[in-house]
Write a protein that holds these residues in place. Structure first.
Motif, PDB file in Angstrom:
ATOM      1  N   THR A 224      65.075  18.508 112.631  1.00  0.00           N
ATOM      2  CA  THR A 224      65.436  19.437 111.560  1.00  0.00           C
ATOM      3  C   THR A 224      66.807  20.041 111.856  1.00  0.00           C
ATOM      4  OG1 THR A 224      64.291  21.248 112.695  1.00  0.00           O
ATOM      5  CG2 THR A 224      63.035  20.009 111.074  1.00  0.00           C
ATOM      6  N   ASP A 288      56.368  15.405 108.314  1.00  0.00           N
ATOM      7  CA  ASP A 288      57.684  15.676 107.734  1.00  0.00           C
ATOM      8  C   ASP A 288      58.432  14.384 107.435  1.00  0.00           C
ATOM      9  OD1 ASP A 288      57.274  18.432 107.958  1.00  0.00           O
ATOM     10  OD2 ASP A 288      58.019  18.456 110.017  1.00  0.00           O
ATOM     11  N   SER A 291      56.386  12.139 104.609  1.00  0.00           N
ATOM     12  CA  SER A 291      56.475  12.641 103.235  1.00  0.00           C
ATOM     13  C   SER A 291      57.887  12.637 102.671  1.00  0.00           C
ATOM     14  CB  SER A 291      55.919  14.068 103.171  1.00  0.00           C
ATOM     15  OG  SER A 291      56.681  14.943 103.992  1.00  0.00           O
ATOM     16  N   ASP A 292      58.862  12.212 103.451  1.00  0.00           N
ATOM     17  CA  ASP A 292      60.265  12.228 103.014  1.00  0.00           C
ATOM     18  C   ASP A 292      60.669  10.839 102.525  1.00  0.00           C
ATOM     19  OD1 ASP A 292      63.014  12.419 102.705  1.00  0.00           O
ATOM     20  OD2 ASP A 292      63.298  13.637 104.502  1.00  0.00           O
ATOM     21  N   TRP A 295      62.976   8.242 104.521  1.00  0.00           N
ATOM     22  CA  TRP A 295      62.564   7.517 105.723  1.00  0.00           C
ATOM     23  C   TRP A 295      61.592   6.369 105.435  1.00  0.00           C
ATOM     24  CZ3 TRP A 295      64.629   8.777 110.485  1.00  0.00           C
ATOM     25  CH2 TRP A 295      65.389   9.953 110.512  1.00  0.00           C
TER      26      TRP A 295
END
Length: 384
Positions: A224, A288, A291-292, A295
């Motif tokens: 992040t 993370d 769900s993106d 990626w």
């Protein structure tokens, strides 16, 4: 974070070779080590000749008796001192990131006194707050060996033990040796290194006996707020290769430079790693990434092989006293088993390091079983 970011090339001065005589030669201790106590903590009696230690920048420090007040600034040092000492009684202050790991892991549960210690003694880049450190009246301050980090402390009249991190297991061995010597417990260093060497040999033998191809494993020190991955001269690169994996950041299309190096998603897409490890220096979790949409075309995401690295007495991703557990965990992540033996090994190792038997809930917390639940083959780490 500078645990692996710093590129230190100072020659090691304090290597253990496995026996007590070799330990003394490496650490410069001036008297033979006493036999280890039945509890495994070694002897706490001081030599009549005092204690002499050569740190990793080549400077010799002398102490008339075992130290009783230690301030640690490198992040792995606080928990390592506790493991070597068998408690937090002689730890007087630490870096905030060390304290956060104790709070978020289970070391604070095992040694609650540690959570009450001062921990605002240095900036994120390890620049010391000299007045705050002096106020703790330490016998010794543990600091990275960079001159700009040590000189302000020494100019204030403080005794400083310098550490380096070259991304090798020998650094950990040296840290253990120096800490045990200054605490008056040299036998403890011999014990810890013997256990570590035993696990290292086991992991090497497992890797050598495999016929399956090595997966590509990418470790993110930061996810992040900007990506940073483990490049050359990092401990992460060492253990990825140790278990039989490959690190794309040091492969045919390597990241420039050493330590933890910034990169973009496009670079990760070009590498297409089969396994992704998320470190414990930010709050990123596998979900993370899953769900993106950015990626979704990466092999590790498609096959659900993204994992949060365990956090025990300290973070397992940088070098430390629990690194042998990291080796076994990563070996089973890279080459899944029907049932991993890591829970049993962690129970045994925590008993050895901290005289603590972790509960089933504590092992789940250490291994992030809930956060890693949606990742492939992670049920091997669940309680039976």
């Amino acid at each position: 974070m500078r645990v692996d970011d710093l590129n230190r090339r100072t020659a090691l001065q304090a290597l253990l070779a496995g026996g007590s005589a070799a330990f003394l030669a490496g650490c410069g201790a001036s008297a033979p080590p006493p036999a280890a106590s039945p509890s495994g903590s070694g002897s706490s009696s001081a030599s009549t000749q005092g204690i002499s230690i050569t740190d990793q920048r080549g400077k010799t420090l002398t102490f008339a008796k075992p130290v009783t007040r230690v301030v640690t600034i490198p992040m792995p040092a606080a928990s390592l001192l506790v493991a070597v000492d068998g408690g937090a009684e002689h730890l007087s202050g630490m870096h905030n990131a060390s304290w956060v790991a104790m709070r978020d892991g289970i070391l604070g549960t095992m040694f609650p006194r540690a959570l009450d210690l001062p921990h605002e003694i240095a900036t994120q880049d390890f620049t010391p707050n000299v007045e705050s450190v002096r106020a703790l009246n330490p016998d010794v301050v543990v600091q990275w060996s960079d001159a700009q980090l040590i000189e302000p402390l020494e100019n204030a009249g403080l005794t400083v033990l310098g550490l380096t991190n070259t991304g090798k297991q020998e650094d950990v061995d040296a840290w253990v040796a120096m800490f045990a010597a200054m605490l008056g417990k040299p036998g403890r260093a011999t014990e810890i290194k013997a256990r570590s060497d035993q696990e290292l040999a086991e992991v090497k033998a497992l890797a050598a006996g495999r016929g399956s191809p090595a997966p590509s494993i990418l470790y993110f020190n930061r996810f992040t707020g900007g990506l940073k991955a483990a490049a050359a001269n990092t401990y992460n690169d060492f253990y990825i290769k140790l278990v039989g994996g490959t690190n794309p950041a040091t492969g045919e299309d390597p990241l420039p430079g050493t330590g933890m190096v910034g990169l973009d998603v496009e670079q990760v897409l070009r590498w297409d790693p089969e396994v992704i490890l998320l470190g414990n220096f930010d709050a990123a979790m596998p979900q993370d990434i899953y769900s993106d949409p950015v990626w979704q075309n990466i092999s590790a995401v498609r096959s659900r092989r993204v994992y949060k690295v365990p956090l025990g007495g300290y973070r397992w991703d940088p070098p430390g006293q629990e690194s042998p557990l990291m080796w076994h965990w990563l070996s089973d992540v890279a080459f899944p088993q029907a049932r991993s033996g890591v829970r049993n090994k962690a129970t045994d190792y925590f008993r050895f390091l901290y005289n603590h038997v972790p509960t089933a809930d504590e092992l789940d917390k250490i291994l992030w079983t809930a956060a890693n639940n949606e990742s492939a083959d992670y049920r091997q780490f669940n309680a039976g």
